[in-house]
Design an enzyme around this catalytic site. Structure first.
Site, PDB file in Angstrom:
ATOM      1  N   HIS A 112      92.060  40.076  29.881  1.00  0.00           N
ATOM      2  CA  HIS A 112      92.074  39.079  28.802  1.00  0.00           C
ATOM      3  C   HIS A 112      90.672  38.928  28.198  1.00  0.00           C
ATOM      4  O   HIS A 112      90.486  39.046  26.982  1.00  0.00           O
ATOM      5  CB  HIS A 112      92.566  37.738  29.376  1.00  0.00           C
ATOM      6  CG  HIS A 112      92.565  36.606  28.401  1.00  0.00           C
ATOM      7  ND1 HIS A 112      93.702  36.147  27.784  1.00  0.00           N
ATOM      8  CD2 HIS A 112      91.552  35.828  27.927  1.00  0.00           C
ATOM      9  CE1 HIS A 112      93.388  35.142  26.974  1.00  0.00           C
ATOM     10  NE2 HIS A 112      92.087  34.915  27.048  1.00  0.00           N
ATOM     11  N   GLU A 113      89.688  38.695  29.061  1.00  0.00           N
ATOM     12  CA  GLU A 113      88.321  38.486  28.565  1.00  0.00           C
ATOM     13  C   GLU A 113      87.778  39.762  27.898  1.00  0.00           C
ATOM     14  O   GLU A 113      87.033  39.699  26.929  1.00  0.00           O
ATOM     15  CB  GLU A 113      87.390  38.021  29.688  1.00  0.00           C
ATOM     16  CG  GLU A 113      87.758  36.670  30.309  1.00  0.00           C
ATOM     17  CD  GLU A 113      87.872  35.522  29.312  1.00  0.00           C
ATOM     18  OE1 GLU A 113      87.234  35.588  28.243  1.00  0.00           O
ATOM     19  OE2 GLU A 113      88.622  34.565  29.593  1.00  0.00           O
ATOM     20  N   HIS A 122      88.652  39.895  24.280  1.00  0.00           N
ATOM     21  CA  HIS A 122      87.695  39.175  23.420  1.00  0.00           C
ATOM     22  C   HIS A 122      86.454  40.044  23.174  1.00  0.00           C
ATOM     23  O   HIS A 122      85.946  40.126  22.056  1.00  0.00           O
ATOM     24  CB  HIS A 122      87.241  37.877  24.094  1.00  0.00           C
ATOM     25  CG  HIS A 122      88.255  36.781  24.075  1.00  0.00           C
ATOM     26  ND1 HIS A 122      88.889  36.361  22.930  1.00  0.00           N
ATOM     27  CD2 HIS A 122      88.738  35.992  25.083  1.00  0.00           C
ATOM     28  CE1 HIS A 122      89.724  35.367  23.224  1.00  0.00           C
ATOM     29  NE2 HIS A 122      89.655  35.120  24.521  1.00  0.00           N
ATOM     30  N   HIS A 132      87.004  42.685  20.643  1.00  0.00           N
ATOM     31  CA  HIS A 132      87.061  42.072  19.315  1.00  0.00           C
ATOM     32  C   HIS A 132      85.629  41.885  18.782  1.00  0.00           C
ATOM     33  O   HIS A 132      85.329  42.186  17.630  1.00  0.00           O
ATOM     34  CB  HIS A 132      87.782  40.726  19.422  1.00  0.00           C
ATOM     35  CG  HIS A 132      88.263  40.168  18.118  1.00  0.00           C
ATOM     36  ND1 HIS A 132      88.823  38.922  18.012  1.00  0.00           N
ATOM     37  CD2 HIS A 132      88.272  40.680  16.863  1.00  0.00           C
ATOM     38  CE1 HIS A 132      89.147  38.689  16.754  1.00  0.00           C
ATOM     39  NE2 HIS A 132      88.821  39.733  16.027  1.00  0.00           N
TER      40      HIS A 132
END
Length: 649
Positions: free
Chosen positions: A432-433, A436, A439
């Site tokens: 999940h991290e 980010h 991105h």
């Protein structure tokens, strides 16, 4: 110096870095005011934003995570000072005029490319929120409200964590040991949601959520002040102001989304509650009524009983090294990107176990840096999060300023006999991290004001949640999950079991999120509120959740997300809906499809916040999703994949 910033080799350096940034910003303000309107105006504004953010963003991270108190304190001070300057700049009439001249000139605006125009409008939006278009007296009022709101947010946030005390004689003797004793009192510092004793959970719920008059008045003043500020600067409600520029765009869409989702979930949620009630009857026949303190516990018991998913069985297959290899392999196949460990220089990191990764594209070269602060240490906050330390942007000299981010997790250290082993939940959080972080690396915008994850809240979680779908796909997991001792791959049925277990009671879990999101919308909707915040909580809980409200409790006073996600708590659900649609349509058939990876980069990651979020989603899905599509995507994720599997396990 920290992150390679020479001034930051000692805490005093923050003052120096801050002074330098403020000096630079003064020159840029003068330059902005004297430059004729044109694209250069936007460039100067972005430089101004960059010079302040480079110190503020870095300080934002250091004040939370640095082990040395002197560094944390210096960073806190820098954050405050830069915040004050930003507030001042947002009410600088002359500075605003230079931007207004640009936006008022249609010949110029029509010649701007869409990204430059959007960035100019976003800067203007910041001015208007601060009441720049108002007369002197109202502008002062807006500034004062902004300051007051900031203080109330900090006070409320602190209040959400403060333990409640109770005379120890009130509680039966056999459960007292669960709470911290302080003389004749017991301290209740949380909900003890995982405790197997029903009585402990009930006591914790009723005591921890007992209303505190000061915290209640803080919340009431915070909601009223937010509403006053929004109305002062021209919005109907705070929610209207907060949702401008988001994927949802307005409170009406959010309300529709939550109501339709709730309707679709209700039958499934009832089924989930029935299953939990049966389990409670089995374990506690005297008192089988399902209460709010039962939901997290009994859903966990059901998962453990129906699917044998003891984390201890999985951890040996998820060593940190294997998981990082898995991410590297996935990014390489999907996006042509590799992660390389890089040596750090003296004083560059704040703890010796922090690792620095260079993110390198096969043809474009170095894209940026990720600092991995993965391990537990005393005083380190327990949340997993991603921090932008420096945003990417195109510099005046034509070079690209590389983005720098930190990923913070709380993993256990390796031991003499074993490497760091992750539970399935930790592995999913790592993915999940990392979503980010990618991105941030690939949102290579011209302007740092919209770089990477600097986009609307309801879009920001899409890339990270999408990574969870990859983390739960056997084809992906099978590439890296190996037993650290034997090298044996993780059996397929163990992955299926894990995925299916997550769907058990998932409707009830989602229903709870819908309730929180609906509550947040009502609190930030039309004022004055028709009833007290506690009466609204009771009503909303009955309508959107289904488990009874418990008298003399005020859960909203512990709702810390009201601070950072005011009127935007729905974002997580909406981001999940989009991620689900992207996964099913673009990656479910082949999670390593390079052409899809490139489309994902081009349509969704590359723009940061420089393009309207819904347009990015349309570009990726090649259609414009409706509220119904969002709801269907979330609900279809709850379906069990194959009944045979239940039989099998």
């Amino acid at each position: 110096g920290l992150f390679g910033v020479p001034e930051l080799s000692c805490p005093e350096g923050f003052q120096e870095a801050q002074d330098k940034a403020l000096q630079e910003s003064e020159q840029l303000v003068q330059k902005a005011c004297s430059t004729p309107p044109g694209p250069e105006t936007v460039m100067i504004f972005d430089q101004l934003s960059d010079s302040l953010c480079r110190v503020a963003d870095l300080a934002d991270f250091v004040k939370i995570a640095h082990p040395d108190f002197a560094f944390r304190e210096a960073a806190e001070e820098a954050c405050r000072n830069i915040g004050t300057v930003v507030e001042k700049l947002n009410t600088d009439v002359e500075l605003c005029q230079s931007l207004r001249r640009l936006l008022a000139d249609e010949t110029i605006t029509s010649s701007l490319d869409p990204e430059t125009r959007r960035v100019a409008e976003l800067f203007m939006f910041d001015f208007e929120i601060s009441g720049i278009h108002l007369d002197e007296e109202k502008r002062k009022k807006a500034v004062n409200l902004n300051v007051r709101i900031l203080d109330l947010c900090n006070e409320f946030l602190t209040g959400t964590h403060v333990p409640n005390k109770i005379d120890k004689h009130v509680l039966p003797e056999h459960i007292r040991y669960n709470f911290t004793a302080e003389g004749n009192y017991l301290q209740v510092a949380g909900l003890h949601a995982d405790c197997p004793d029903d009585l402990v959970r009930e006591a914790a719920y009723k005591i921890f959520l007992y209303p505190n008059a000061e915290q209640l008045s803080r919340l009431e003043e915070l909601l009223a002040s937010r509403n006053s500020l929004a109305q002062l600067v021209g919005y109907d409600t705070f929610a209207h102001r907060a949702l401008q520029g988001t994927m949802a765009r307005n409170p009406e869409t959010v309300r529709q989304f939550l109501e339709k989702l709730s309707d679709q979930l209700s039958k499934r949620t009832q089924k989930d509650f029935e299953m939990m009630t049966k389990m409670k009857m089995k374990l506690n026949p005297q008192n089988s009524k399902l209460m709010p303190w039962d939901h997290p516990y009994y859903s966990g018991v059901l998962r453990a009983e129906r699917y044998n998913i003891d984390p201890g069985l999985y951890c040996p297959f998820f060593s940190l090294g294997a998981c990082m290899e898995g991410l590297n392999s996935l990014f390489s196949q999907l996006l042509g990107i590799s992660l390389y460990a890089e040596q750090t220089r003296r004083g560059e990191v704040w703890s010796e176990d922090v690792r620095k990764l260079a993110v390198v594209h096969e043809t474009e070269g170095l894209l940026g840096y990720i600092y991995c602060d993965f391990f537990q240490r005393p005083d380190k906050p327990h949340q997993d999060c991603h921090f932008t330390v420096r945003g990417g942007r195109l510099r005046e000299n034509g070079e690209y300023q590389l983005p720098v981010v930190v990923l913070m997790l709380s993993l256990p250290h390796s031991t003499r006999g074993a490497p760091t082993l992750l539970s399935p939940g930790m592995m999913e959080n790592l993915f999940h991290e990392m979503g980010h972080a990618m991105h941030s690396m690939l949102g290579r915008t011209r302007y740092q004001h919209v770089t990477g994850t600097r986009c609307s809240t309801d879009f920001a979680e899409v890339p990270s949640i999408l990574m969870e779908y990859f983390a739960n796909d056997y084809r992906v997991v099978n590439q890296f999950a190996r037993h650290y001792k034997t090298g044996q791959p993780l059996p397929k049925n163990m992955v299926s079991r894990l995925c299916e277990s997550k769907k058990l009671c998932a409707a009830a879990d989602m229903q709870l999120q819908v309730f929180y999101a609906a509550l947040d919308q009502i609190y930030h909707g039309k004022h004055p509120l028709k009833k007290s915040t506690t009466e609204i909580l009771k009503e909303t809980q009955e309508k959107f959740y289904g488990l009874p409200y418990v008298p003399n409790t005020a859960w909203q006073l512990r709702f810390s997300h009201l601070v950072g996600y005011g009127a935007k708590y729905y974002s997580y659900l909406m981001s999940r809906a989009v991620a689900s649609m992207v996964w099913k349509q673009c990656f479910a058939q082949d999670p390593f499809d390079r052409a899809m990876g490139e489309r994902y980069r081009r349509e969704m990651l590359a723009h940061g916040g420089g393009k309207e979020p819904i347009l990015m989603v349309q570009g990726m899905l090649q259609k414009s999703p409706s509220v119904e599509d969002f709801v269907d995507a979330l609900v279809s994720d709850l379906d069990q994949d194959f009944e045979t599997f239940i039989m099998d396990s």
